[in-house]
Design a protein around this motif. Structure first.
Motif, mmCIF file in Angstrom:
data_model
loop_
_atom_site.group_PDB
_atom_site.id
_atom_site.type_symbol
_atom_site.label_atom_id
_atom_site.label_comp_id
_atom_site.label_asym_id
_atom_site.label_seq_id
_atom_site.Cartn_x
_atom_site.Cartn_y
_atom_site.Cartn_z
ATOM 1 N N TYR A 327 93.308 11.852 41.932
ATOM 2 C CA TYR A 327 93.844 13.229 42.290
ATOM 3 C C TYR A 327 92.855 14.051 43.173
ATOM 4 O O TYR A 327 93.303 14.555 44.138
ATOM 5 N N PHE A 328 91.502 13.839 42.934
ATOM 6 C CA PHE A 328 90.691 14.440 43.864
ATOM 7 C C PHE A 328 90.392 13.579 44.991
ATOM 8 O O PHE A 328 90.393 14.227 46.187
ATOM 9 N N ALA A 329 90.015 12.378 44.860
ATOM 10 C CA ALA A 329 89.747 11.697 45.944
ATOM 11 C C ALA A 329 90.854 11.102 47.030
ATOM 12 O O ALA A 329 90.583 10.507 47.981
ATOM 13 N N VAL A 330 92.119 11.052 46.663
ATOM 14 C CA VAL A 330 92.967 10.551 47.371
ATOM 15 C C VAL A 330 94.101 11.843 47.771
ATOM 16 O O VAL A 330 94.342 12.202 48.800
ATOM 17 N N GLU A 331 94.641 12.405 46.488
ATOM 18 C CA GLU A 331 95.585 13.539 46.745
ATOM 19 C C GLU A 331 95.057 14.685 47.320
ATOM 20 O O GLU A 331 95.637 15.181 48.379
ATOM 21 N N LEU A 332 94.148 15.096 46.792
ATOM 22 C CA LEU A 332 93.619 16.619 47.524
ATOM 23 C C LEU A 332 93.101 16.592 48.795
ATOM 24 O O LEU A 332 93.412 17.310 49.685
ATOM 25 N N VAL A 333 92.210 15.506 49.081
ATOM 26 C CA VAL A 333 91.601 15.296 50.360
ATOM 27 C C VAL A 333 92.848 15.219 51.364
ATOM 28 O O VAL A 333 92.503 15.334 52.744
ATOM 29 N N GLN A 334 94.090 14.813 51.250
ATOM 30 C CA GLN A 334 95.104 14.742 52.057
ATOM 31 C C GLN A 334 95.887 15.863 52.443
ATOM 32 O O GLN A 334 96.860 15.951 53.169
ATOM 33 N N ARG A 335 95.568 17.026 51.557
ATOM 34 C CA ARG A 335 96.182 18.462 51.702
ATOM 35 C C ARG A 335 95.596 19.055 52.946
ATOM 36 O O ARG A 335 94.376 18.911 53.341
ATOM 37 N N SER A 336 96.428 19.371 53.888
ATOM 38 C CA SER A 336 96.002 20.047 55.194
ATOM 39 C C SER A 336 94.745 21.177 54.958
ATOM 40 O O SER A 336 94.204 21.644 55.989
ATOM 41 N N ASP A 337 94.822 22.075 53.964
ATOM 42 C CA ASP A 337 94.128 23.142 53.802
ATOM 43 C C ASP A 337 92.823 22.665 53.025
ATOM 44 O O ASP A 337 92.133 23.498 52.737
#
Ligand SMILES: C[S@@+](CC[C@H](N)C(=O)[O-])C[C@H]1O[C@@H](n2cnc3c(N)ncnc32)[C@H](O)[C@@H]1O
Length: 390
Positions: A327-337
């Motif tokens: 959730y942190f290492a893949v999902e959140l880091v790919q959010r543009s903000d």
């Protein structure tokens, strides 16, 4: 003919140049390998301000960006066959030296595609190329375009936007000389055409001036300039994923320039943040999106998230319940903000685990994962584990 300082640039190989080169070579190796895996048979690397090929180092010549890129491309048979390289340099003397370096490299590495080169201005050469591709109803192959001027001159926003629009996988990596921008803004109604070109229109240059004049401190002015430019890329080009790396002057706590990456895909964005984070050095000593060369205490800039705020953001996320590492290492880091990267999240998660502030749960969601594989004496944290508050 270029200014004397363009030529002098190559007389010293500085830590900030090494940082820039390291980011480029690590990123293009990862980027081209991903594109190659997605079936791209023709990939392009364009160095629009290529320089002479080498720098004067204390023990002899040191490779500049053209040779660094070619070395990376030559190091992988798949890339050697698929990546076309194009080098543009305006100064004839530097260009002649560049061509010699490129020919020499190719003679030693005949496995790579023959490098292409042109003596001219980046914007003019790119415009001609894009015009002729358009005429032939063709488009540019997936391209990584490096825009590396010494100053502000020669960078045309509309050309950058056109490159990005021409191909969904095109990306731009830009040396943004904020010191030069600040100097031009200081001229007020005598700003001239350079800033208008950098921003794409005179109206935008005036708007930026008004925003900067409304600020009350140098830090606020810097953030206003960067927000303005990043927003231009995000809203006026298809590059929704923009990240900036701050480079401080060697002798003063003042920003010298930013390295800006503009991508259209979240994966490239996430990889670039990891690469930048690994190269970054901040006064906090944790890596980051900055090369702080003079600071002994970290600067509080929007573009360099503070370590404590990373830890707090993780704890806040876990308040709502158990979450996967991914959730942190893949999902959140790919959010543009999101300006954080996988490396930072994992380091913060391991730190919080050590302090007993979070617990790592097995991949099946049951029981504490206390026996995980070790790497270099440190416990690892794969994406599939779960995390929760104690
Ligand atoms: C910072 S140096 C490039 C260094 C090189 N990218 C490297 O890392 O090895 C900038 C170069 O751009 C050239 N240059 C300046 N204006 C240019 C323009 N409009 N188009 C192409 N080259 C330009 C300068 O002569 C200089 O060699």
């Amino acid at each position: 003919m270029s200014s004397k300082s363009d030529r002098e640039h190559f007389e010293e190989y500085r830590a900030q140049t090494l940082a820039k080169h390291t980011i480029i070579e690590k990123y293009i190796y990862a980027y081209f390998n991903i594109l190659k895996g997605q079936g791209g048979d023709n990939l392009v690397y364009i160095d629009g301000f290529a320089g002479r090929g080498t720098y004067d180092g204390p023990n002899g010549p040191v490779s500049g960006s053209p040779l660094r890129a070619l070395e990376k491309i030559a190091s992988h048979p798949g890339l050697a066959k698929k990546v076309t390289t194009i080098f543009i340099e305006k100064d004839k003397k530097l260009y002649d030296q560049l061509v010699r370096s490129l020919k020499d490299f190719h003679s030693k590495h005949p496995e790579i595609r023959e490098p292409q080169w042109g003596n001219g201005e980046f914007s003019e050469v790119m415009t001609q190329q894009l015009d002729s591709l358009e005429k032939a109803d063709a488009r540019i192959a997936p391209a990584f375009v490096f825009v590396d001027p010494c100053g502000v001159d020669g960078v045309d926003f509309n050309v950058i936007a056109r490159v990005l629009k021409s191909q969904a996988k095109a990306e731009v990596f830009l040396f943004f000389n904020i010191e030069g921008v600040r100097r031009i803004l200081g001229l007020k109604d005598k700003m001239g055409p350079t800033l208008a070109k950098l921003l794409g229109s005179e109206a935008r240059a005036k708007e930026l001036l008004a925003r900067v004049e409304a600020c009350s401190s140098p830090d606020e002015r810097e953030q206003a300039i960067m927000m303005f430019y990043e927003d231009l890329l995000r809203t006026q080009t298809p590059a929704k994923y923009v990240v900036s790396f701050r480079v401080e002057k060697e002798d003063r706590r003042v920003t010298s320039h930013y390295l800006i990456h503009a991508a259209q895909h979240p994966l490239g964005f996430a990889i670039m943040k990891d690469v930048m984070w690994g190269v970054g050095k901040t006064a906090e000593g944790k890596g980051g999106l900055a090369l702080e060369q003079a600071s002994s205490v970290p600067m509080k800039m929007l573009f360099t998230p503070e370590w404590e705020s990373i830890r707090q953001s993780i704890l806040a996320e876990l308040k709502s319940g158990m979450k996967r590492v991914s959730y942190f290492a893949v999902e959140l880091v790919q959010r543009s903000d999101n300006r954080l990267c996988s490396k930072a999240y994992k380091a913060a998660l391991l730190e919080l685990e050590k302090e007993g502030k979070i617990v790592v749960i097995n991949k099946n969601g049951v029981g504490v994962a206390s026996k995980r594989p070790m790497k270099n004496g440190v416990m690892t944290l794969a994406d599939e584990y779960y995390l929760k508050l104690p």
